[in-house]
Structure formats: C-alpha cells, structure tokens
Design a protein around this motif. Sequence first.
Motif, PDB file in Angstrom:
ATOM      1  N   ALA A  43       1.002  -0.945  -0.104  1.00  0.00           N
ATOM      2  CA  ALA A  43      -0.003  -0.566   0.113  1.00  0.00           C
ATOM      3  C   ALA A  43       0.883   1.096   0.243  1.00  0.00           C
ATOM      4  CB  ALA A  43      -0.834   0.115   1.180  1.00  0.00           C
ATOM      5  N   GLY A  44       0.387   2.071  -0.924  1.00  0.00           N
ATOM      6  CA  GLY A  44       1.556   3.669  -0.938  1.00  0.00           C
ATOM      7  C   GLY A  44       0.148   3.914  -0.497  1.00  0.00           C
ATOM      8  N   ALA A  45       0.545   4.555   1.318  1.00  0.00           N
ATOM      9  CA  ALA A  45      -0.129   5.076   2.221  1.00  0.00           C
ATOM     10  C   ALA A  45       0.875   6.301   2.887  1.00  0.00           C
ATOM     11  CB  ALA A  45      -1.288   4.577   2.818  1.00  0.00           C
ATOM     12  N   GLN A  46       0.537   7.474   3.005  1.00  0.00           N
ATOM     13  CA  GLN A  46       1.121   8.789   3.907  1.00  0.00           C
ATOM     14  C   GLN A  46       0.639   8.631   5.618  1.00  0.00           C
ATOM     15  OE1 GLN A  46       1.385  12.634   2.345  1.00  0.00           O
ATOM     16  NE2 GLN A  46       2.413  11.253  -0.159  1.00  0.00           N
ATOM     17  N   LEU A 152       4.743  -4.167   8.135  1.00  0.00           N
ATOM     18  CA  LEU A 152       6.369  -3.236   8.330  1.00  0.00           C
ATOM     19  C   LEU A 152       5.307  -1.626   7.614  1.00  0.00           C
ATOM     20  CD1 LEU A 152       9.019  -5.016   5.731  1.00  0.00           C
ATOM     21  CD2 LEU A 152       8.264  -4.897   8.403  1.00  0.00           C
ATOM     22  N   ASP A 153       5.360  -0.604   8.606  1.00  0.00           N
ATOM     23  CA  ASP A 153       4.656   0.688   8.636  1.00  0.00           C
ATOM     24  C   ASP A 153       5.625   1.241   8.361  1.00  0.00           C
ATOM     25  OD1 ASP A 153       2.927   2.154   8.811  1.00  0.00           O
ATOM     26  OD2 ASP A 153       2.551   2.207  10.737  1.00  0.00           O
ATOM     27  N   GLU A 154       5.622   2.296   7.677  1.00  0.00           N
ATOM     28  CA  GLU A 154       6.048   3.581   6.821  1.00  0.00           C
ATOM     29  C   GLU A 154       8.064   3.020   6.199  1.00  0.00           C
ATOM     30  OE1 GLU A 154       6.582   6.690   8.979  1.00  0.00           O
ATOM     31  OE2 GLU A 154       4.760   7.411   8.705  1.00  0.00           O
ATOM     32  N   ALA A 155       7.974   1.611   5.445  1.00  0.00           N
ATOM     33  CA  ALA A 155       9.262   0.893   5.328  1.00  0.00           C
ATOM     34  C   ALA A 155       9.945   1.709   4.292  1.00  0.00           C
ATOM     35  CB  ALA A 155       8.592  -0.050   4.095  1.00  0.00           C
ATOM     36  N   ASP A 156       9.665   2.973   3.881  1.00  0.00           N
ATOM     37  CA  ASP A 156      10.304   4.138   2.863  1.00  0.00           C
ATOM     38  C   ASP A 156      11.542   4.280   3.860  1.00  0.00           C
ATOM     39  OD1 ASP A 156       8.188   4.976   4.175  1.00  0.00           O
ATOM     40  OD2 ASP A 156       8.378   6.545   3.244  1.00  0.00           O
ATOM     41  N   ARG A 178       3.286 -16.558   6.127  1.00  0.00           N
ATOM     42  CA  ARG A 178       2.060 -15.527   6.904  1.00  0.00           C
ATOM     43  C   ARG A 178       1.474 -14.719   5.971  1.00  0.00           C
ATOM     44  NH1 ARG A 178       7.853 -14.766   7.508  1.00  0.00           N
ATOM     45  NH2 ARG A 178       7.779 -12.976   6.080  1.00  0.00           N
ATOM     46  N   GLN A 179       0.877 -13.881   6.782  1.00  0.00           N
ATOM     47  CA  GLN A 179      -0.082 -12.703   5.997  1.00  0.00           C
ATOM     48  C   GLN A 179       1.633 -11.718   6.095  1.00  0.00           C
ATOM     49  OE1 GLN A 179      -3.592 -12.072   7.074  1.00  0.00           O
ATOM     50  NE2 GLN A 179      -3.921 -10.413   5.228  1.00  0.00           N
ATOM     51  N   ASN A 180       1.076 -10.446   4.880  1.00  0.00           N
ATOM     52  CA  ASN A 180       2.403  -9.351   5.156  1.00  0.00           C
ATOM     53  C   ASN A 180       1.651  -8.178   4.639  1.00  0.00           C
ATOM     54  OD1 ASN A 180       5.243 -11.208   6.105  1.00  0.00           O
ATOM     55  ND2 ASN A 180       4.319 -11.818   3.582  1.00  0.00           N
ATOM     56  N   MET A 181       2.198  -6.911   5.153  1.00  0.00           N
ATOM     57  CA  MET A 181       1.330  -6.031   4.786  1.00  0.00           C
ATOM     58  C   MET A 181       3.038  -5.157   4.520  1.00  0.00           C
ATOM     59  SD  MET A 181      -1.613  -5.867   6.698  1.00  0.00           S
ATOM     60  CE  MET A 181      -2.142  -7.268   7.698  1.00  0.00           C
ATOM     61  N   LEU A 182       2.950  -3.888   3.697  1.00  0.00           N
ATOM     62  CA  LEU A 182       3.755  -3.478   3.597  1.00  0.00           C
ATOM     63  C   LEU A 182       3.431  -2.021   3.181  1.00  0.00           C
ATOM     64  CD1 LEU A 182       7.343  -3.834   1.867  1.00  0.00           C
ATOM     65  CD2 LEU A 182       6.157  -1.294   1.917  1.00  0.00           C
ATOM     66  N   PHE A 183       3.916  -0.973   3.721  1.00  0.00           N
ATOM     67  CA  PHE A 183       3.204   0.578   4.250  1.00  0.00           C
ATOM     68  C   PHE A 183       4.220   1.504   3.683  1.00  0.00           C
ATOM     69  CE2 PHE A 183      -0.711  -1.822   6.187  1.00  0.00           C
ATOM     70  CZ  PHE A 183      -1.573  -1.548   5.238  1.00  0.00           C
ATOM     71  N   SER A 184       3.989   1.925   2.852  1.00  0.00           N
ATOM     72  CA  SER A 184       5.094   3.233   2.053  1.00  0.00           C
ATOM     73  C   SER A 184       4.595   4.305   1.935  1.00  0.00           C
ATOM     74  CB  SER A 184       6.239   2.137   1.245  1.00  0.00           C
ATOM     75  OG  SER A 184       7.336   3.464   0.658  1.00  0.00           O
ATOM     76  N   ALA A 185       4.757   5.200   2.187  1.00  0.00           N
ATOM     77  CA  ALA A 185       4.454   6.136   1.278  1.00  0.00           C
ATOM     78  C   ALA A 185       5.268   6.283   0.005  1.00  0.00           C
ATOM     79  CB  ALA A 185       4.781   8.169   2.245  1.00  0.00           C
ATOM     80  N   THR A 186       6.374   6.141  -0.402  1.00  0.00           N
ATOM     81  CA  THR A 186       7.484   5.870  -1.641  1.00  0.00           C
ATOM     82  C   THR A 186       7.622   4.814  -2.121  1.00  0.00           C
ATOM     83  OG1 THR A 186       9.221   6.820  -0.907  1.00  0.00           O
ATOM     84  CG2 THR A 186       8.000   8.410  -0.840  1.00  0.00           C
ATOM     85  N   TYR A 187       7.754   4.914  -3.648  1.00  0.00           N
ATOM     86  CA  TYR A 187       8.259   3.342  -3.655  1.00  0.00           C
ATOM     87  C   TYR A 187       9.692   3.389  -4.469  1.00  0.00           C
ATOM     88  CZ  TYR A 187       3.334   1.246  -3.673  1.00  0.00           C
ATOM     89  OH  TYR A 187       2.547   0.834  -3.230  1.00  0.00           O
TER      90      TYR A 187
END
Length: 408
Positions: A43-46, A152-156, A178-187
């Motif tokens: 997810a791309g999210a700020q 992983l929150d704010e992975a960037d 396992r289930q994985n989630m990665l949230f990052s404001a930038t790619y």
Amino acid sequence: MSFEKFGLRAELLRAVAAEGYKVPTPIQDRAIPAILKRKDVLAGAQTGTGKTAAFGLPVLQLLDRTRGKGCSPRCLVLAPTRELAAQVHANIESLGRGLSLKSTVVFGGVGINPQIDRLRRGVDIMVATPGRLLDHAGRKTLDLSRVEILVLDEADRMLDMGFIHDIRKVLKLLPKRRQNMLFSATYSTDIKRLADSLLNSPEIIEVSASNKAADGVSQTVYPVARTQKRQLLSTLIRTGEWNKVLVFTRTKHGANRLTKQLIQDGIGAAAIHGNKSQTARTRALADFKSEKIRTLVATDIAARGLDIDMLPHVVNFDLPNVPEDYVHRIGRTGRAGATGMALSLVCRDEQKQLKDIQRLLKHDIPVTMMDGFELEKAGATPRPAARPRTNSRRKGYQGRSNAPRARR
C-alpha cells in the motif's frame, strides 16, 4: 458507506464510532477487505490517511476469530521510530478495547525489564522498532515462531534509516507461512526490491498520488539570509500569535541551538531528536500538545509518526536534502480534512533543494517577502526586522537577490 459493510465485529464497530470515524478513508476502503481475505498487501499511503486503522481493524478481526494457545505474539508491526511505534500501539489498543486481545509496544531508550515482564504475561499483537526487537530476540525473551501477520509500517523510512539489515534478521526469525503487509509513502527501487522478496501476489493499493501535499495545506517560501532565519522565525511566531508550530531542522545540533535561541527570545520551545532520551521526547511532545510550549523543534527521524491534533503551522527552518521528506514534513498539518500552513525559510545555498522539491510537487511554491529580511547582498548588512508583508507574493522563486518585491 459506513464501516458496517466490512462485516466487522460489533465491538470493533463500537470502537470505530467512539474514535469518531464515520466514513472509511480511501486506504481503509481498499485495504480492509483485502486483509480480511488474508491477502498480502502493498500500500502506498502517507501519514494522516488512516492507515493504522486500515490494517489495525482487520488484524484485530482476524486474530479474534482464531484464538491462540500460547503467549507469543501472533501479529508483529515494525515501525521506524519510537514515536510512531507508540502511536500505532495506542491506536490498536483503542480500536481493540472491546476484545480480549492483548497488545504491547517495545522500543529502545527505556528500560527493557518492564517490557520483558509484559512479554512473559503474553501478547497477541506486538508493535516494535527493529533494534529493540532484535535485542529481545537475542536475550531469548521473545519468541516470534507463532507470528501469523507481519506489518512493515513506513517501510521507506525504515530503509532510509538503515534498517534493511535488521529487517532481514527479523524475517529469518518468523515462520515462512504468514500474511505480509508493507505500507510506504514512496516507491523507491529499494522498496520495490523489498516488496518483491517479502510479498506473495499482493493486493497493490495506491489511494492517492505519492509525493503530493494535502489539499488543505497552503505553502509559501520566505527568502531570507541564513543569519536572519532565527530572527524571522521569532517574528513570524510573535506577529502571527502562533500557539502551536512544529519546526524542522536538518540536524540534531541545529535543533538544540534553535531551541535555545527561541527560549532566549521568550518563546517556549523544546527539541525532539534521536539523541534525546525517550523520557525527554515524551515530555516535550506532551508539553507541546497541551500548549505548555508553543514550539516543537524536530529532526525528520524524530518527527516521523507524530500525531498532533489540529496543528496549524509547520516551518521548514532548513529544507530537507531528500525532496520526499518535504511532503512528509508538511503532512503534519492539514490532517483529516483540516487546513494548515507550511512555511519554508530558504537561504541562497538551499536553491537546489527548493528546485528539487518543486520538481517533485510539479509546481512552484508561492513566495512571501518580509521587510527587513532578504537574501544576502554583496557587502550589504542585513537590515533590522520590520513588520511582515504577508500579502505580497511571487510565483516560482529562483533565489535572485535583485528580484523586485511585490507592492503593498
């Protein structure tokens, strides 16, 4: 559409209502159903988009459906800073208040023994910074073999802070299924590489353009000599009668020096950065939120994840070297539909950073001139401060010291 459409438990819906959420944000609207289906998510999210509830609500629902038998955590949330970890944990606790699930947060800068005692009593959800998490793992005070969900929150920001090696160490301690989630404001390239190695056929969610400032934030540049920045900041705070302003500096030393100078100017201030103890950082943030002080001076790392209600002003005392950090900084204001002002004090040697930021934003930032404050002129002595001219603006500031001022 309300949160009821997701099929969440009644306890979670009551918690959502108590938090004042009425309509799901775009990230919540797309992430919650995907997570409930046990999909991996990229997810791309700020910050300020409601992303903690976007993963917190479905995680609480999933874990409550399948009760664990042991005391080891079943969900691990990794965050880059102490402040963000504490904020995420507080949000998850609030959302899960009606359930019997247990959560905790672990980070450095505080005693480890109370954390060990808490882990021994058993937790379902653990929010942690990478360093302290590995410290617990090394002491054998933590068992990660039962983790079902990784976030992983704010992975960037974690990658920017050099946590990639720690993240890889943590991944080796987790079950492969396992289930994985990665949230990052930038790619960035590094984020894409991490996502490819971590996620399995993920649901890709991009709710808004990355690197875009919130619509409710008005931005302006104040051209000023470096030697007059502090005087201009004090003038703006006094004449504008600002009661709450978050100020960003590039370095820890700069944050300390500016805080001391503001206090000498009679303006209540405190600094928050990585060299401050967790006790000092917590106290400074609490005093700022309660308006015991009106200025909080912070570095980028310390400010990541700060959740400050109704913050009207953000000031870039120094422009960041990384353009994306400008968006993160000014994202502290104008949150949840509110309006805010983001001001940047820009001297001659910050022109490259300004151009990079404007290129990222795809537009020029308007300029406001103030009498008595201008860029250095050869052989000229800075004039004393005069009253502000807040109604005079130019577009596309390029840092020319001989540029004409707008008329009153």
